[in-house]
Design a protein around this motif. Structure first.
Motif, short mmCIF file in Angstrom:
data_model
loop_
_atom_site.label_atom_id
_atom_site.label_comp_id
_atom_site.label_asym_id
_atom_site.label_seq_id
_atom_site.Cartn_x
_atom_site.Cartn_y
_atom_site.Cartn_z
N VAL A 6 12.38 38.67 49.26
CA VAL A 6 11.84 37.95 50.40
C VAL A 6 12.98 37.37 51.22
O VAL A 6 13.83 36.65 50.69
CB VAL A 6 10.90 36.82 49.94
CG1 VAL A 6 10.38 36.03 51.13
CG2 VAL A 6 9.75 37.37 49.12
N LEU A 7 13.00 37.71 52.50
CA LEU A 7 13.95 37.11 53.44
C LEU A 7 13.29 35.85 53.96
O LEU A 7 12.27 35.90 54.64
CB LEU A 7 14.25 38.08 54.59
CG LEU A 7 15.12 37.56 55.73
CD1 LEU A 7 16.48 37.11 55.22
CD2 LEU A 7 15.27 38.64 56.79
N ASP A 8 13.85 34.69 53.60
CA ASP A 8 13.32 33.39 53.99
C ASP A 8 14.14 32.89 55.17
O ASP A 8 15.34 32.65 55.03
CB ASP A 8 13.40 32.43 52.81
CG ASP A 8 12.75 31.09 53.08
OD1 ASP A 8 12.55 30.73 54.26
OD2 ASP A 8 12.44 30.39 52.11
N LEU A 9 13.50 32.71 56.31
CA LEU A 9 14.22 32.32 57.52
C LEU A 9 14.41 30.81 57.66
O LEU A 9 15.02 30.34 58.60
CB LEU A 9 13.51 32.88 58.76
CG LEU A 9 13.44 34.41 58.78
CD1 LEU A 9 12.66 34.88 59.99
CD2 LEU A 9 14.81 35.03 58.75
N GLY A 10 13.89 30.05 56.69
CA GLY A 10 14.13 28.61 56.65
C GLY A 10 13.25 27.79 57.57
O GLY A 10 13.34 26.58 57.59
N ASP A 11 12.40 28.43 58.33
CA ASP A 11 11.52 27.70 59.25
C ASP A 11 10.04 27.97 58.94
O ASP A 11 9.19 27.81 59.79
CB ASP A 11 11.83 28.08 60.70
CG ASP A 11 11.65 29.56 60.97
OD1 ASP A 11 11.27 30.32 60.05
OD2 ASP A 11 11.90 29.98 62.12
N GLY A 12 9.78 28.41 57.73
CA GLY A 12 8.42 28.73 57.33
C GLY A 12 8.11 30.21 57.37
O GLY A 12 7.13 30.65 56.78
#
Length: 67
Positions: A6-12
């Motif tokens: 999972v690539l988590d973009l840090g903004d939800g």
């Protein structure tokens, strides 16, 4: 061993990817301006599992594994 990346973009926003290299490529192509991004790799083990997280180190200019 099968795993989930999972690539988590840090903004939800989280993006499921087919592999670690695919996540790195997607980040580089579309989201490289997002400094908070990380890549989470979930490995199943029995009834549980564990996760490994990678983050981009700008000084080294590469993805590194969190400890």
């Amino acid at each position: 061993m099968r795993y989930v990346v999972v690539l988590d973009l840090g903004d939800g926003r989280r993006i499921h990817c087919k592999g670690i290299e695919a996540a790195k490529s997607k980040w580089a192509q579309y989201y490289s301006r997002i400094d908070d991004a990380s890549i989470d790799v979930f490995y199943p083990i029995g009834l549980g599992g564990f996760a490994v997280t990678y983050w981009y180190d700008k000084e080294l200019e590469k993805w590194v594994k969190s400890e």
